[in-house]
Motif scaffolding. Structure first.
Motif, PDB file in Angstrom:
ATOM      1  N   ILE C 306     126.731  -3.336  -2.393  1.00 30.36           N
ATOM      2  CA  ILE C 306     125.650  -2.301  -3.315  1.00 30.36           C
ATOM      3  C   ILE C 306     126.073  -1.984  -4.414  1.00 30.36           C
ATOM      4  O   ILE C 306     126.847  -3.143  -5.541  1.00 30.36           O
ATOM      5  CB  ILE C 306     125.412  -1.353  -3.109  1.00 30.36           C
ATOM      6  CG1 ILE C 306     124.020  -1.963  -2.030  1.00 30.36           C
ATOM      7  CG2 ILE C 306     124.826  -0.749  -4.198  1.00 30.36           C
ATOM      8  CD1 ILE C 306     123.602  -0.390  -1.566  1.00 30.36           C
ATOM      9  N   ARG C 309     127.846  -5.701  -5.749  1.00 25.52           N
ATOM     10  CA  ARG C 309     126.996  -6.371  -6.474  1.00 25.52           C
ATOM     11  C   ARG C 309     127.098  -8.190  -5.536  1.00 25.52           C
ATOM     12  O   ARG C 309     126.672  -9.475  -6.274  1.00 25.52           O
ATOM     13  CB  ARG C 309     127.335  -7.395  -8.167  1.00 25.52           C
ATOM     14  CG  ARG C 309     127.840  -5.698  -8.595  1.00 25.52           C
ATOM     15  CD  ARG C 309     126.491  -4.302  -8.801  1.00 25.52           C
ATOM     16  NE  ARG C 309     125.387  -4.552  -9.088  1.00 25.52           N
ATOM     17  CZ  ARG C 309     124.563  -3.704  -8.567  1.00 25.52           C
ATOM     18  NH1 ARG C 309     124.432  -3.120  -7.641  1.00 25.52           N
ATOM     19  NH2 ARG C 309     122.687  -4.843  -8.566  1.00 25.52           N
ATOM     20  N   ASN C 311     126.077  -9.845  -1.989  1.00 23.90           N
ATOM     21  CA  ASN C 311     125.416  -9.656  -0.601  1.00 23.90           C
ATOM     22  C   ASN C 311     126.516  -9.802   0.904  1.00 23.90           C
ATOM     23  O   ASN C 311     127.558  -9.611  -0.023  1.00 23.90           O
ATOM     24  CB  ASN C 311     124.364 -10.549   0.095  1.00 23.90           C
ATOM     25  CG  ASN C 311     125.566 -11.995  -0.634  1.00 23.90           C
ATOM     26  OD1 ASN C 311     126.489 -12.376   1.224  1.00 23.90           O
ATOM     27  ND2 ASN C 311     125.193 -13.331  -0.590  1.00 23.90           N
ATOM     28  N   CYS C 541     119.082  -2.614  -3.495  1.00 28.49           N
ATOM     29  CA  CYS C 541     117.718  -3.181  -3.419  1.00 28.49           C
ATOM     30  C   CYS C 541     116.815  -2.563  -2.665  1.00 28.49           C
ATOM     31  O   CYS C 541     115.677  -3.279  -1.919  1.00 28.49           O
ATOM     32  CB  CYS C 541     118.149  -4.682  -2.733  1.00 28.49           C
ATOM     33  SG  CYS C 541     119.301  -6.472  -3.979  1.00 28.49           S
ATOM     34  N   TYR C 569     120.017  -7.285   0.692  1.00 29.15           N
ATOM     35  CA  TYR C 569     121.099  -7.558  -0.109  1.00 29.15           C
ATOM     36  C   TYR C 569     121.022  -8.569  -1.192  1.00 29.15           C
ATOM     37  O   TYR C 569     121.801  -9.676  -1.345  1.00 29.15           O
ATOM     38  CB  TYR C 569     121.848  -8.446   1.043  1.00 29.15           C
ATOM     39  CG  TYR C 569     121.989  -7.172   2.668  1.00 29.15           C
ATOM     40  CD1 TYR C 569     122.759  -5.743   1.827  1.00 29.15           C
ATOM     41  CD2 TYR C 569     121.770  -7.439   3.225  1.00 29.15           C
ATOM     42  CE1 TYR C 569     123.228  -5.134   2.647  1.00 29.15           C
ATOM     43  CE2 TYR C 569     121.783  -6.429   3.814  1.00 29.15           C
ATOM     44  CZ  TYR C 569     123.008  -5.601   3.339  1.00 29.15           C
ATOM     45  OH  TYR C 569     122.937  -4.169   4.597  1.00 29.15           O
ATOM     46  N   PHE C 571     121.242  -9.719  -4.193  1.00 36.72           N
ATOM     47  CA  PHE C 571     122.581  -9.477  -4.909  1.00 36.72           C
ATOM     48  C   PHE C 571     122.369 -11.027  -5.812  1.00 36.72           C
ATOM     49  O   PHE C 571     123.404 -11.611  -4.923  1.00 36.72           O
ATOM     50  CB  PHE C 571     123.629  -8.536  -4.822  1.00 36.72           C
ATOM     51  CG  PHE C 571     123.125  -7.465  -4.029  1.00 36.72           C
ATOM     52  CD1 PHE C 571     122.770  -6.372  -5.389  1.00 36.72           C
ATOM     53  CD2 PHE C 571     123.416  -6.816  -2.681  1.00 36.72           C
ATOM     54  CE1 PHE C 571     122.590  -5.041  -4.814  1.00 36.72           C
ATOM     55  CE2 PHE C 571     123.218  -5.429  -2.832  1.00 36.72           C
ATOM     56  CZ  PHE C 571     122.309  -4.231  -3.786  1.00 36.72           C
ATOM     57  N   TYR C 580     120.108  -7.920  -9.322  1.00 40.55           N
ATOM     58  CA  TYR C 580     119.462  -7.137  -7.874  1.00 40.55           C
ATOM     59  C   TYR C 580     118.244  -8.071  -8.416  1.00 40.55           C
ATOM     60  O   TYR C 580     117.758  -7.758  -9.021  1.00 40.55           O
ATOM     61  CB  TYR C 580     120.200  -6.671  -7.616  1.00 40.55           C
ATOM     62  CG  TYR C 580     118.452  -4.706  -8.093  1.00 40.55           C
ATOM     63  CD1 TYR C 580     119.590  -5.252 -10.091  1.00 40.55           C
ATOM     64  CD2 TYR C 580     118.767  -4.317  -7.832  1.00 40.55           C
ATOM     65  CE1 TYR C 580     118.725  -4.484 -10.735  1.00 40.55           C
ATOM     66  CE2 TYR C 580     117.478  -3.788  -8.642  1.00 40.55           C
ATOM     67  CZ  TYR C 580     117.357  -3.409 -10.070  1.00 40.55           C
ATOM     68  OH  TYR C 580     117.148  -2.577 -10.678  1.00 40.55           O
TER      69      TYR C 580
END
Lengths: 281, 211, 598
Positions: C306, C309, C311, C541, C569, C571, C580
């Motif tokens: 996260i 940014r 996955n 997410c 995930y 992102f 995201y």
């Protein structure tokens, strides 16, 4: 920026500490120098991984720090890279394991010429028993333990008569002579350990455990109990002296065996069975 | 397709893959086709099984030593075993009745089951009494110790079952239409647990007989 | 993917029980203060109750560790601390930290709070059992705390409680109530935990929302799920050994007790095996390490993904690694017993299995750092803690390769090397994750951020401080300094400087401890006066951030449960406007996003 730099410093600091540390192991005094070698090997392999992973991480933290206008890459996985890393790690693990198991094999295989001695732990001191001229330790049973028979010697076993008993005193061993240390406890777990010998094993009431080593230099070493054994654990220490042949003989001549011990207590009648058995042999 | 296969297949899905996503979007949300209650019961039975298995492992570890002296099996223990078998049989008949929505029969079977179970526990206590009178104390031999531990733990499991039995009674005695299904379900779970306890007892008793 | 596999994963009917007459969300509405805050059946509140109880008892353990460290370095400052008290404190510190703090916090705390939210459920499947689970845990903590006040004090047997010493008179608390209360408390804990675990497993398996396949779950859930399954298999061993030891102690049976001579007195025991206890204990104890570590692995994966940014790299590998580590953890237990006097040939087997575990674990580490590669790394406080976790975990992990390799373990076992190793790998590393997770999810719990300045200070002191404690401590182990020594000044094999190192470690420990008090202060103040966070402040997410109200209310998701269209995930998906795409955003809402097909 600063974060990456501090992480970098932590890694560099660790390396510097490792090479300049004043705290390192004692000079080895037994044949188990190759245990030290396996540790050094483990240090190199794992240390390389640690440094590589952490440096890569701090590089990423610096190189890919947040920028409003930049997008991260989208990459769910890469089987090729993952396979490569798996195989590389497996090779590294094998490189650690194989030498380790070879040395362990040596550790658990007692050589033929090793002399049996017995260490008996109890809260919170050490007792020793040497086999005497016949080279055999007499049988013992914990149930035999009384005030007159602190080692619990079997009173009908002739092999035990010449066993040399050392109660809560220093142990001497002969330089260059392999010893198989039979470990016995009469109350709780203990562990007979001399840092300079590297070897250790717990002593468990109800069974006899063992390890072996060959002392390689003379000296006066401290014995520590390494398995927690109650309130007095930290004070359960003793001394072992590695002697050359002359000193060892002199010390040995001052010790008394089980038969003499019983005689000194005027309890020779207790070991009559053993004495009889000895004559019939 | 075998179940094992499907687990491997399931774990090798690529959740980011658009084709996979189309399949995944249709997924209902539960993994196993089984009610929560039944799954919960299975979970507890697995834990119990492991629990007893560990005891059995230590038992078989211990019994090879020389100081092991087997205990006699009093007749009463056979009677108690018979009681458990009868209880299970009664439970089967209760289940059949509940499947036919015949709750009058279920009610009277449930009472019989409760009585039989209490009788079994009483019987076990009597066995203990006999053993103690004959001088087989818990500390005198590991075989005795295991006997008391096994019977006590099995008895505790049965007591736990009786708590659930009371909840079942409450549901069966409350025949509002809306919870007929629920009552049925509860009777079924209760029955499964009793069969499980019978199986546990047979294994433990068999083990003690054979050694 | 072939269409036939679909039938196995998305099965139909499910529950044969028809819907209840009341709607699910009405069920959970609390009626009074008591049902709202005390005997609450809402998993989120239960999670907070678990966390607060665990932190409270953890503070006791923190104070105990200060006293221990003071005794080791500056004994003149704690003259009231005798050997017996020292060993009691060591024991209680270890037991509290491992079981009552870490296990309870990860599974009881984070598990309860996050599972229903992250899988899109209204609550746990058995809310009542869940509530009972917490109160049983609370009782276990009370019984444990009570042992401080009984005559003879708590047990001083070491957290491993090895017989015979655990129940002999030479050990503090060994012939009194101390050890009995400890065994009873552990048994109660296991019972309570079983009830909780029942909920976690079945909720994750059966109560996910539409579209949430197993492979779409966030790794946090995978970690908690696998850890709970491990606990399901491992905890029976603990309760079995507790029962048998209690009987040995109270009724004089000889399950674990051999014939012994205690201070010249022949005992009544005969024939039991102390090693058998060790096998049982470590059959529980080693999976226990992973019960703590796996949720930490899962949570840290999510934090890294996260806040970078990007996955998580190799999601599938991460799931497999969690499952494989969990499975392997049941065949490595005897690596704690290399020098315990068991058959020496076991050493070959257990050293091999132990080192095999290093492979999936290393892969997880690689994947974390590769996730950072080409990411867009926001150095938020949760991210800082995640980075700190990687450093300490790798460090603690590689020292595990020392101790797992049987021959290397021989000189190092029972020295400070072991103490440093397990504190680094299952003390500091998971605790850093706990902190990171609290900073991360605090906005969800309270709607406010924790104070950032205090947070950064807390991180740097905790991370650098604890690294400075445990990294040099390994070298004490090389010297051969034994653990569990009340004092050790007169041994000549140690250089004098070893005592200086000891004093340094103690000073650092006290500083790090005080930083935790600042953290608690931060929590208390920020929950009232912190900066408002709004919804989904980290732009994550996963579903827990998609509730209609923040903090989420009863029933979590308002009128309708969310439907999941993607993994957790997504992102920086190429083409998408935002960096995201939340899990419940359908493909038609982001038509431009193109996921690569690897």
């Amino acid at each position: 920026m600063l974060v990456a730099f501090i992480l970098f410093l932590v890694i560099v600091g660790s390396i510097v500490f490792h090479f300049w540390t004043p705290w390192w192991w004692t000079e080895v005094a037994s044949n188990w120098g190759n245990i030290d070698d396996t540790i050094i090997l483990t240090f190199w392999v794992t240390g390389a991984v640690f440094v590589a992973v952490c440096l890569f991480m701090s590089y990423c933290v610096w190189r890919f720090r947040y920028k409003e206008d930049r997008r991260a890459d989208y990459e769910p996985e890469s089987p090729r890279l993952e396979w490569f890393l798996t195989i590389l790690t497996t090779i590294g693990v094998c490189a650690l394991l194989a030498p380790g198991l070879i040395v362990w094999n040596k550790y658990v295989t007692v050589p033929e010429d090793a002399v049996d001695i017995e260490v008996m732990g109890q809260q919170w001191y050490w007792n020793y028993r040497l086999p005497g001229p016949d080279g055999k330790l007499g049988l013992t049973d914990l149930r035999n333990i009384t005030e007159d028979n602190p080692f619990g010697m079997n009173l009908d076993d002739p092999n035990g008569l010449d066993d040399i008993l050392i109660e809560a005193d220093d142990l001497h061993i002969l330089l260059g002579q392999s010893v198989k240390v039979n470990l016995r406890s009469i109350d709780v777990l203990h562990d007979f350990y001399v840092p300079q010998f590297r070897a250790k094993m717990d002593m468990v009431p109800g069974t006899v455990t063992y390890y072996w080593f060959t002392p390689t230099r003379t000296g006066d070493f401290e014995i520590l109990c390494m398995e927690y054994c109650g309130t007095g654990h930290y004070a359960m220490k003793g001394r072992v002296l590695v002697d050359n042949e002359e000193d060892y003989k002199e010390w040995l001549s001052e010790q008394i065996n089980f038969e003499e011990y019983m005689a000194s207590l005027n309890k020779t009648e207790l070991i009559q069975l053993a004495l009889n058995n000895k004559e019939t042999d | 397709m075998s179940k094992k296969n499907s687990i491997f297949k399931l774990l090798s899905q690529k959740p980011w893959d658009p084709d996979q996503a189309k399949l995944d979007n249709l997924h209902e949300g539960s993994t196993l086709d089984i009610s929560k209650g039944k799954l919960g019961l299975r979970y507890l039975m697995i834990i119990s099984t492991i629990f007893f298995c560990l005891f059995i492992v230590t038992y078989s570890d211990r019994l090879v030593y020389q100081d092991w002296k087997s205990m006699p099996e009093p007749i009463l223990l056979w009677l108690n075993t018979l009681l458990l078998v009868i209880t299970s049989a009664v439970f089967i008949s209760a289940q059949i009745a509940s499947n036919k929505n015949n709750f009058e029969i279920v009610k009277n079977r449930m009472i019989a089951i409760g009585l039989l179970s209490f009788l079994f526990l009483l019987g076990q206590l009597l066995v203990w009494q006999q053993m103690i009178d004959q001088g087989y104390y818990v500390s005198s031999n590991p075989a005795n110790a295991y006997f008391y531990v096994f019977t006590a733990l099995h008895g505790l499991h049965l007591l736990g079952g009786l708590v659930y039995w009371m909840m079942t009674i409450k549901k069966v005695w409350n025949p509002k239409d809306i919870i007929v299904m629920k009552a049925k379900h509860t009777v079924e779970l209760c029955a499964i647990y009793w069969h499980f306890l019978l199986a546990v007892w047979v294994v433990l008793f068999g083990l003690m007989l054979l050694t | 993917m072939a269409a036939d596999s679909y039938e196995d994963i998305a099965v139909g009917k499910g529950d044969p029980i028809p819907a209840l007459e009341v709607k699910p969300q009405d069920l959970y509405h609390a009626k009074s203060f008591w049902t709202r805050w005390i005997f609450c059946q809402d998993a989120k509140v239960i999670g907070i109750q678990y966390s607060l109880t665990a932190i409270a008892i953890g503070l006791v353990a923190l104070v105990l560790s200060w006293l221990m460290r003071l005794q080791l370095a500056f004994p003149e400052l704690v003259p009231f601390l005798g050997a017996a008290e020292y060993y009691q404190f060591v024991t209680m510190h270890g037991m509290i930290m491992v079981i009552y703090l870490l296990t309870a916090l990860f599974l009881g705390g984070f598990g309860n709070f996050l599972i229903p939210l992250m899988v899109g459920a209204r609550d746990m499947v058995f809310p009542y059992v869940n509530m009972v689970s917490f109160w049983v845990y609370f009782l276990a903590v009370l019984v444990l705390a009570a042992s401080f006040f009984v005559p003879g004090g708590p047990t001083g047997a070491g957290w491993t409680l090895y017989p015979p010493q655990a129940i002999t008179s030479g050990t503090p608390g060994g012939d009194g109530l101390g050890i009995i209360l400890m065994l009873v408390s552990l048994s109660i804990f296991v019972v309570g935990f079983t009830m909780g675990g029942l909920n976690y497993v079945i909720t994750i398996l059966q109560a996910r929302t539409r579209g949430m396949t197993l492979m779409r779950m966030p790794l946090t859930i995978w970690g908690i799920f696998t850890a709970t399954v491990l606990a399901l298999f491992a905890f029976p061993a603990l309760i079995v050994s507790c029962i048998m030891m209690t009987l040995d102690n109270l009724l004089g049976t000889s399950f674990f007790m051999p014939a012994i001579v205690e201070f010249g007195e022949q005992s009544e025991y005969s024939g039991g095996s102390p090693i058998l206890f060790q096998h049982l204990f470590w059959f529980f104890g080693h999976p226990e390490v992973y019960i703590v570590a796996l949720p930490a692995f899962g949570i840290v994966s999510d934090l890294i993904s996260i806040h970078a940014r990007k996955n998580i790299f190799g999601y599938r590998m991460m799931v497999w690694a969690i499952v494989i580590i969990g499975a392997l953890s049941f065949i490595v237990w005897a690596h704690h017993m290399y020098v315990a006097g068991m058959n020496p040939w076991f050493g070959f087997f257990f050293a091999t299995t132990t080192l095999i575990i290093a492979v999936p674990t290393a892969l997880k580490v690689y994947n974390w750092v590769i996730t950072l590669w080409k990411g867009n790394i926001q150095l938020t406080i949760p991210m800082l803690f995640a980075l700190g976790f990687i450093v300490t975990f790798v460090n603690g992990g590689i020292t595990g390769l020392f101790l797992g390799n049987v021959i290397v373990d021989v000189p190092l076992s029972d020295t400070y090397f072991v103490v440093a190793h397990f504190h680094m790998v299952m003390g500091i590393a998971p605790v850093l994750v706990v902190f990171g997770a609290i900073y991360h999810w605090f906005p969800l719990i309270t709607g406010r951020f924790l104070h950032e300045g205090m947070g950064k200070f807390h991180f740097w002191v905790t991370f650098l401080g604890s690294y400075a404690i445990y990294f040099p401590m390994h070298y004490l182990g090389f010297v051969g300094v034994p653990r569990r020594y009340y004092e050790m000044y007169d041994s000549e094999f140690m250089a004098v400087s070893t005592n200086y190192l000891n004093q340094f470690i103690t000073v650092m420990a006290i500083i790090v401890g005080f930083a935790q008090l600042l953290f608690l202060f931060n929590i208390i103040v920020s929950s009232k006066f912190g900066k408002l966070s709004g919804k989904n402040p980290w732009k994550a997410c996963s579903l827990e951030w998609r509730t209609p109200e923040v903090p989420p209310g009863h029933g979590n998701f308002g009128k309708e449960l969310p439907v999941v269209y993607r993994w957790a995930y997504d992102f920086s998906v190429p083409g998408a406007k935002e960096d995201y795409i939340p899990q419940d955003v359908g493909p038609s809402e982001v038509p431009e996003a193109k996921a690569e097909q690897t």
